[in-house]
Design a protein around this motif. Structure first.
Motif, short mmCIF file in Angstrom:
data_model
loop_
_atom_site.label_atom_id
_atom_site.label_comp_id
_atom_site.label_asym_id
_atom_site.label_seq_id
_atom_site.Cartn_x
_atom_site.Cartn_y
_atom_site.Cartn_z
N THR A 97 0.81 -1.23 0.00
CA THR A 97 0.00 0.00 0.00
C THR A 97 0.84 1.26 0.00
O THR A 97 0.51 2.24 -0.66
N VAL A 98 1.94 1.29 0.75
CA VAL A 98 2.80 2.46 0.82
C VAL A 98 4.26 2.00 0.88
O VAL A 98 4.55 0.81 1.02
N GLY A 99 5.16 2.95 0.77
CA GLY A 99 6.58 2.68 0.91
C GLY A 99 7.18 3.57 1.98
O GLY A 99 6.58 4.55 2.42
N ALA A 100 8.39 3.21 2.42
CA ALA A 100 9.14 4.00 3.41
C ALA A 100 10.61 3.63 3.26
O ALA A 100 10.95 2.60 2.66
N PRO A 101 11.52 4.47 3.79
CA PRO A 101 12.94 4.13 3.72
C PRO A 101 13.20 2.74 4.29
O PRO A 101 12.77 2.41 5.39
N GLY A 102 13.92 1.91 3.51
CA GLY A 102 14.22 0.56 3.95
C GLY A 102 15.61 0.12 3.57
O GLY A 102 16.19 -0.74 4.22
N ALA A 103 16.18 0.68 2.50
CA ALA A 103 17.54 0.38 2.11
C ALA A 103 18.46 1.50 2.57
O ALA A 103 18.06 2.67 2.57
N ARG B 245 -4.95 8.49 5.95
CA ARG B 245 -4.15 9.70 5.84
C ARG B 245 -2.76 9.38 5.28
O ARG B 245 -2.26 10.07 4.38
N LEU B 246 -2.13 8.35 5.81
CA LEU B 246 -0.81 7.97 5.33
C LEU B 246 -0.85 7.55 3.86
O LEU B 246 0.07 7.87 3.09
N THR B 247 -1.91 6.88 3.46
CA THR B 247 -2.04 6.42 2.08
C THR B 247 -2.25 7.58 1.11
O THR B 247 -1.62 7.65 0.04
N ASN B 248 -3.10 8.51 1.48
CA ASN B 248 -3.50 9.56 0.56
C ASN B 248 -2.60 10.79 0.57
O ASN B 248 -2.79 11.71 -0.24
N THR B 249 -1.64 10.83 1.48
CA THR B 249 -0.68 11.93 1.48
C THR B 249 0.72 11.45 1.10
O THR B 249 1.69 12.18 1.24
N ALA B 250 0.80 10.23 0.59
CA ALA B 250 2.10 9.66 0.21
C ALA B 250 2.65 10.36 -1.03
O ALA B 250 1.91 10.90 -1.85
N LYS B 251 3.97 10.36 -1.14
CA LYS B 251 4.67 10.95 -2.28
C LYS B 251 4.96 9.86 -3.30
O LYS B 251 5.52 8.83 -2.97
#
Length: 436
Positions: free
Chosen positions: A234-240, A287-293
């Motif tokens: 559904t979303v991404g975030a820093p992981g590498a 909110r996290l889903t719809n404000t994602a970059k």
């Protein structure tokens, strides 16, 4: 069971000999030199002046957390152990990744006391739950324990590749626990998986309805090569290029895995819930889903979902009540329920529609048909098209912030699980575990 943490070779020795030891009662310091996500999210300028996670407990379902480390001791509260060994979760039993549970806790709530490595929600509390095996009974029991002991966010940086063996890609016992968490207003976050460039099998609990599955972004602004490619992301975030503190108290400057992406997203959820305690779990995820970059392939994709979460934007921007909420739409469909009101998961949305069409014209046409035939027709429109996209790019945050432009070379991927990064820890050498 697959542990979702892959170590990448560190490219530079960053000695915290350069950073003085912070007294335990001092204010939380700034981030370590390689914690690049702080600048990208403008944590110190835009987030911490508003919230640091106070009043929110995040459960870590993992290998346990070493609560004796000065960096974590103030944050970790007594938890539990669902393996039958006893204990309260405040010891890390990991023998594969040298402290996986401790590492995830450090990304969320480390105080930086000894190492200078700081969590993004340092005033949040950590509820450790020892559950190293991923399966329906254990993981389901761990989620129920977390819910019943005050957690408002649960992080599941772990997974199993056997999701396709179950209906809805989720073991029945686990799905029942997820429904329970939804009823009790608790956010569930999980890693998407680390085999996207290999077998790419769906991993649960990330694949389960009602769980926010997170893919991994690298520092160069591209999806991590191994992040899972699945529709449930559904979303991404820093992981590498994301380090952590291991159970011995060493803070490493690099690593790679969707585990880290999940933990940082759980920390983001804690920040939102702290800032607005009235915000429901559904609204937090929405909110996290719809404000994602939007990073990676344009629009919704199978590596980073709707995009990389933007904590500043999620704190500042509200979203329509009928904005897409695919995590809960899917859960409601499985559960056979309909939710309305704030954070509705079944409200019409232009970016989620199984019908392949939608909007007011379709609804209006249906109404006309109903009137013409004399009524009695009830139509439930579920908007779940996997090819649809969240709000247009013009409404996205202008920086995730943007990843730093300077190149950051990663070392070889695919080291055996359980190996710490090849480079030196932040401290330049071992720190003996405190209190031992």
């Amino acid at each position: 069971m697959r542990r979702l943490l892959r170590a990448a070779a560190a490219t530079a020795a960053v000695g915290l000999a350069l950073a003085p030891v912070v007294p335990a009662d001092a204010a939380v310091p700034g981030p370590g030199p390689n914690q690049w996500w702080f600048a990208s999210w403008s944590i110190q300028k835009e987030v911490w002046p508003v919230t640091k996670g106070k009043g929110v407990t995040v459960a870590i379902v993992d290998t346990g957390v070493n609560a004796q480390l000065p960096d974590l001791k103030p944050a970790v509260v007594p938890g539990g152990d669902v393996t039958g060994k006893g204990g309260d979760g405040r010891e890390d039993f990991d023998t594969h990744d040298n402290g996986h549970g401790t590492g995830m806790a450090s990304l969320i709530a480390s105080q930086g006391t000894r190492t200078g490595f700081v969590g993004i929600a340092p005033e949040a509390k950590i509820l450790p739950i020892t559950s190293p095996s991923v399966n329906g009974p254990y993981t389901g029991k761990a989620i129920r324990f977390a819910v019943d002991h005050g957690a408002k966010v649960v992080n599941l940086s772990q997974g199993s590749g056997g999701a396709d063996a179950y209906p809805n890609q989720c073991p029945p016992e686990l799905l029942e626990a997820i429904k329970y968490a939804a009823e009790k207003d608790v956010v569930l976050v999980a890693s998407a998986g680390n085999d996207g460039n290999v077998d790419n099998k769906p991993n649960y609990p990330g694949s389960c309805p009602g769980v926010l599955a997170v893919g991994a972004l690298a520092r160069d602004g591209k999806p991590w090569a191994s992040t899972q490619r699945q529709s449930y992301v559904t979303v991404g975030a820093p992981g590498a290029d994301v380090g952590w503190i291991n159970k011995a108290g060493h803070a490493y400057d690099s690593g790679a895995g969707t585990s880290q992406a999940s933990a940082l997203t759980a920390g983001a959820a804690a920040l939102l819930r702290s800032h607005d305690p009235k915000m429901t779990a559904r609204q937090v995820v929405q909110r996290l889903t719809n404000t994602a970059k939007d990073f990676g392939a344009p629009g919704k994709d199978d590596q980073l979902g709707y995009g990389v979460i933007s904590i500043p934007r999620a704190l500042k921007q509200s979203v329509p009540a009928n904005a897409p909420n695919p995590v809960y739409e899917r859960l409601d469909k499985v559960a056979g329920t309909t939710k309305t009101g704030g954070g509705s998961s079944t409200a019409p949305s232009a970016s989620k529609d199984d019908s392949g069409s939608g909007g007011l014209l379709l609804i209006g046409g249906i109404v006309v048909v109903v009137i013409l035939v004399g009524g009695g027709i009830f139509l439930l429109l579920r908007r779940r098209s996997s090819s649809s996209a969240p709000p247009p790019a013009s409404s996205m945050p202008q920086n995730f912030g943007a990843p730093q432009q300077s190149p950051y070379q990663t070392g070889p991927q695919g080291q055996p699980y359980g190996q710490p990064p090849a480079g030196p820890p932040f401290g330049g050498g071992p720190n003996p575990p405190p209190g031992r």
